[in-house]
Design a protein around this motif. Structure first.
Motif, mmCIF file in Angstrom:
data_model
loop_
_atom_site.group_PDB
_atom_site.id
_atom_site.type_symbol
_atom_site.label_atom_id
_atom_site.label_comp_id
_atom_site.label_asym_id
_atom_site.label_seq_id
_atom_site.Cartn_x
_atom_site.Cartn_y
_atom_site.Cartn_z
ATOM 1 N N ARG A 104 -3.264 3.281 13.054
ATOM 2 C CA ARG A 104 -3.088 1.834 12.880
ATOM 3 C C ARG A 104 -2.259 1.264 14.038
ATOM 4 O O ARG A 104 -1.159 1.724 14.333
ATOM 5 C CB ARG A 104 -2.423 1.550 11.543
ATOM 6 N N THR B 178 -14.052 14.257 6.906
ATOM 7 C CA THR B 178 -14.333 12.957 7.541
ATOM 8 C C THR B 178 -15.659 12.969 8.291
ATOM 9 O O THR B 178 -16.021 11.970 8.913
ATOM 10 C CB THR B 178 -13.206 12.572 8.511
ATOM 11 N N THR C 176 -7.155 -0.983 12.947
ATOM 12 C CA THR C 176 -7.734 -0.639 11.647
ATOM 13 C C THR C 176 -7.707 -1.820 10.688
ATOM 14 O O THR C 176 -8.608 -1.951 9.848
ATOM 15 C CB THR C 176 -6.989 0.546 11.023
ATOM 16 N N ASP C 177 -6.699 -2.693 10.793
ATOM 17 C CA ASP C 177 -6.650 -3.863 9.910
ATOM 18 C C ASP C 177 -7.850 -4.771 10.155
ATOM 19 O O ASP C 177 -8.448 -5.296 9.200
ATOM 20 C CB ASP C 177 -5.354 -4.645 10.131
ATOM 21 N N ARG D 46 -11.767 6.548 7.028
ATOM 22 C CA ARG D 46 -11.052 5.267 7.071
ATOM 23 C C ARG D 46 -9.599 5.453 6.653
ATOM 24 O O ARG D 46 -8.688 4.901 7.283
ATOM 25 C CB ARG D 46 -11.759 4.255 6.172
ATOM 26 N N ASP D 47 -9.372 6.234 5.616
ATOM 27 C CA ASP D 47 -7.999 6.485 5.166
ATOM 28 C C ASP D 47 -7.187 7.200 6.253
ATOM 29 O O ASP D 47 -6.016 6.866 6.491
ATOM 30 C CB ASP D 47 -8.002 7.328 3.885
ATOM 31 N N LYS D 48 -7.810 8.175 6.905
ATOM 32 C CA LYS D 48 -7.113 8.913 7.967
ATOM 33 C C LYS D 48 -6.806 8.002 9.144
ATOM 34 O O LYS D 48 -5.698 8.053 9.711
ATOM 35 C CB LYS D 48 -7.967 10.100 8.416
ATOM 36 N N ARG E 247 -6.388 4.754 9.150
ATOM 37 C CA ARG E 247 -5.313 3.820 8.790
ATOM 38 C C ARG E 247 -3.954 4.530 8.789
ATOM 39 O O ARG E 247 -2.947 3.970 9.230
ATOM 40 C CB ARG E 247 -5.596 3.209 7.423
ATOM 41 N N ARG E 248 -3.933 5.757 8.345
ATOM 42 C CA ARG E 248 -2.671 6.503 8.260
ATOM 43 C C ARG E 248 -2.147 6.923 9.627
ATOM 44 O O ARG E 248 -0.940 6.898 9.869
ATOM 45 C CB ARG E 248 -2.893 7.741 7.390
ATOM 46 N N LEU E 249 -3.055 7.271 10.551
ATOM 47 C CA LEU E 249 -2.626 7.877 11.820
ATOM 48 C C LEU E 249 -2.784 6.993 13.041
ATOM 49 O O LEU E 249 -2.079 7.201 14.034
ATOM 50 C CB LEU E 249 -3.410 9.177 12.051
ATOM 51 N N ARG F 166 6.052 2.816 16.882
ATOM 52 C CA ARG F 166 6.544 4.119 17.352
ATOM 53 C C ARG F 166 6.822 4.089 18.845
ATOM 54 O O ARG F 166 7.833 4.618 19.322
ATOM 55 C CB ARG F 166 5.528 5.220 17.038
ATOM 56 N N ASP G 143 1.457 0.323 13.664
ATOM 57 C CA ASP G 143 2.349 1.465 13.468
ATOM 58 C C ASP G 143 2.537 2.261 14.758
ATOM 59 O O ASP G 143 3.656 2.705 15.072
ATOM 60 C CB ASP G 143 1.799 2.386 12.363
#
Length: 365
Positions: A341, A301, A162-163, A333-335, A337-339, A348, A344
């Motif tokens: 990326r 979305t 996503t970045d 896009r927000d979702k 990046r949050r889920l 995990r 991240d």
């Protein structure tokens, strides 16, 4: 870390090929983003492909064109991460059984791409099965009666860079023209008749419509010719890099996802969301894969439609309402990046590795 001073934990990712499919891309993103100060990642595949050079360019070792037993003996991993469909494959897993006999503290993790059950003796070598969506985990529980709980099971979404997509398209698509897009492998199994039946409806109802397709199949090309849609539809060659993907998505206003078999995750959808595109999709019937509905939230979305008429209306509405398309694209896009990326998700996964090693008696620093 693992009883070997400051040495990194060796992780071998095993896949069947190094082609451009989603399974291989997910593996590549894990290898790239696992914490390098803690993990030393390598890749095995008996079949070469275009991802091999990309993996080596990223600094990871690759064991290509050889059997898994040879790769295991050369790399001596403490964790083996297998990427596969999930159903019984005794020939694929047999080398792991032999390796574990000599290295019993080795952890074997599986990314279970389709949420399948493997009750075979060969499947017993796997310590933890990771499903790629909540949908897959819930369906597995329904079908088997087995709770999909840690440490035997877990859910880990597929990673998306996503970045990179945010940097490539900082403002998202321009939404300046009614351009619809579709992308998949050129495989009939990746298509739905909906993807074709909507085209004549849209050509009549959306002035200035353009449709760009990557992964066209002969049936689609024939449909376009028979319905006189050549002026509206363009078939494009495949792409192999995220830069090419960003360029494709950045020229669209809506992504049309239509696949009768559904998605166990939906990497194309997740990447389009990361680029700021709204997505229109449809449910798959029965107990087929339906994680596309986990990614695409209707009215948030993107839009979900059941019939060709509803699908065409949904696409037409977004193309004729660019402000709403942009709003849904930004929510996607927000979702993403949050889920999804990649950094991240890889962090995990690293935490899961350490916990599983500890459960097998391997200490972590």
């Amino acid at each position: 870390m693992s009883g070997r001073g400051n040495e990194r934990i060796r992780v071998l990712h095993a896949v069947k090929t190094l082609g451009l499919g989603g399974t291989e891309k997910v593996m590549q993103l894990f290898v790239r983003h696992l914490a390098p100060e803690r993990f030393e990642a390598a890749v095995h595949s008996p079949v070469d492909g275009p991802r091999a050079a990309q993996i080596r360019a990223g600094g990871a070792a690759s064991y290509v064109g050889m059997g898994l037993e040879r790769a295991l003996g050369a790399f001596l991993p403490e964790i083996v991460h297998v990427h596969r469909a999930g159903w019984p494959e005794p020939e694929f897993l047999r080398p792991l059984r032999d390796y574990l006999a000599a290295h019993p503290a080795t952890v074997v993790v599986e990314t279970n791409v389709f949420g399948r059950h493997d009750p075979s003796p060969s499947g017993a070598v796997i310590d933890c099965r990771l499903f790629v969506s909540d949908f897959c985990a819930a369906r597995f529980e329904r079908h088997t009666g087995i709770p999909a709980r840690w440490p035997d099971y877990g859910v880990l979404y597929n990673p998306v860079d996503t970045d990179f997509f945010a940097a490539a398209l900082p403002q998202g698509p321009p939404f300046a023209a009614p351009i619809l897009g579709r992308i998949s492998r050129p495989d009939p199994g990746k298509w739905s008749r909906l993807a074709l039946d909507i085209l004549p409806l849209l050509a009549r109802g959306v002035p200035g419509l353009r449709c760009r397709i990557i992964g066209g199949i002969p049936e689609a090309e024939d449909f376009v010719r028979r319905h006189g849609l050549e002026a509206f539809v363009e078939f494009l060659p495949p792409v192999s890099t995220d830069a090419e993907l960003a360029a494709f998505y950045g020229g669209l206003s809506v992504l049309a996802h239509a696949n009768d078999t559904g998605e166990s995750f939906g990497l194309v959808i997740a990447e389009a969301m990361a680029c700021g595109l709204p997505v229109v999709t449809h449910p798959a019937l029965g107990e087929r894969d339906n994680a596309q509905l986990e990614l695409v939230e209707h009215g948030v979305t993107g839009l979900v439609a059941d019939t060709a008429e509803q699908y065409a209306q949904a696409v037409g509405w977004l193309l004729n309402n660019p402000a709403e398309a942009r709003r849904m694209g930004q929510a996607g896009r927000d979702k993403a990046r949050r889920l999804f990326r990649a950094q991240d998700i890889a962090a995990r996964l690293g935490g899961m590795y350490l916990d599983l090693l500890a459960r097998k008696g391997r200490g972590a620093a």
